[in-house]
Design an enzyme around this catalytic site. Structure first.
Site, short mmCIF file in Angstrom:
data_model
loop_
_atom_site.label_atom_id
_atom_site.label_comp_id
_atom_site.label_asym_id
_atom_site.label_seq_id
_atom_site.Cartn_x
_atom_site.Cartn_y
_atom_site.Cartn_z
N LEU A 90 0.67 -1.32 0.01
CA LEU A 90 0.14 -0.06 0.00
C LEU A 90 0.74 1.34 0.30
CD1 LEU A 90 -2.94 -0.81 2.28
CD2 LEU A 90 -2.84 -1.56 -0.25
N CYS A 91 1.79 1.16 -0.93
CA CYS A 91 2.77 2.22 -0.98
C CYS A 91 3.23 2.41 -2.56
CB CYS A 91 4.01 1.99 0.05
SG CYS A 91 4.92 0.42 0.09
N GLY A 92 2.40 2.16 -3.55
CA GLY A 92 2.16 2.77 -4.88
C GLY A 92 3.54 1.77 -4.96
#
Length: 291
Positions: A90-92
């Site tokens: 969930l951090c690109g």
């Protein structure tokens, strides 16, 4: 067009998801501030350490220390590649960019006929290279986003021992360099053999009396310098992870807001059409009763 009941269910779902992403954005913002403080706090010590080594270094002393040993006439034959990724997603494209840089460096070295040993930190990097069926020399998943100097020492001490024994010719480190919260480019740094930093400042005309000798001081400082480079890579990657997650969650929250606006307009049109149809049926029924 979807029915109003289905649209209301989708609106509630997007609202709940948006609450989660907004919360994660706020949490990452808070953690990013603390991680930035650790990055800034590590810089003065690293700078002072580099300056002292630059002052003490001389070609005559370089021949006496294994950590300064340059590759011999046979060149580089075996390299340890230490990749630092995160344990969570969930951090690109943060982890994907780090893995891509590690693959690029590995393929570049293997193209030169060099054997590459993979040493991985973080579940994301480990999961990818296991899926790719690559041999992994060592792996760590217990460091997390609060690394310490002890973690850095545990990672690099075995590599320094192998390098000093001559079984390794070089050690490359792949990490996210923290320039700012929105600039964290994946970077490859060669930490072994040690390249002494050059003292760019003007040397002051002072004669130092060294006790113990410069050789003894270098013997203690060189391992500290290598460990400090790994520690800085760990803290910078942790800060970069929080910055990337904050950006990704902000983008997700904004996209959720846009989706809510679209769904709300669609719901209003569907509801308006339903009301119009009901009114038409009532008027039609009233006209039929009159007739």
């Amino acid at each position: 067009m979807a029915k109003p009941r289905e649209l209301k269910r989708r609106i509630r779902s997007v609202q709940n998801t948006r609450k989660i992403t907004k919360t994660m954005e706020l949490v990452s913002t808070s953690k990013l501030k603390r991680a930035q403080d650790r990055v800034v706090g590590a810089r003065p010590y690293a700078q002072a350490l580099a300056e002292v080594i630059g002052d003490l270094y001389s070609p005559a002393l370089a021949e006496r220390f294994p950590l300064l040993r340059q590759p011999g006439k046979h060149g580089i034959r075996r390299v340890a590649l230490l990749l630092i990724t995160s344990n969570r997603g969930l951090c690109g494209a943060f982890n994907a960019n780090l893995i891509r840089e590690a693959r690029r460096r590995s393929e570049e070295l293997e193209g030169q006929g060099v054997q590459v040993d993979l040493h991985l930190v973080g579940k994301k990097g480990i999961g990818y290279f296991k899926f790719a069926r690559r041999a992994i020399a060592s792996q760590r998943v217990d460091i997390g986003d609060r690394p310490t100097a002890a973690h850095a020492a545990e990672l690099v001490e075995p590599l320094m021992a192998q390098f000093s024994a001559g079984t390794l010719d070089a050690v490359d480190l792949v990490f996210a360099k923290f320039n700012s919260a929105v600039s964290t480019p994946p970077t490859t740094l060669r930490i072994l053999p040690v390249t002494p930093p050059t003292a760019e400042r003007v040397r002051r005309s002072i004669n130092y009396i060294l006790k113990p000798s410069a050789e003894a001081i270098l013997e203690s400082l060189l391992p500290l310098y290598v460990r400090n480079q790994v520690y800085r890579a760990l803290v910078e990657t942790a800060a970069a992870e929080h910055g990337a997650r904050r950006t990704a969650m902000k983008n997700a929250t904004d996209a959720g807001g846009d989706m809510l606006d679209t769904l709300q307009r669609t719901f209003n049109r569907a509801r308006q059409g339903q009301i119009t149809q009901e009114l038409a049926e009532i008027v039609g029924g009233a006209e039929a009763l009159k007739g």
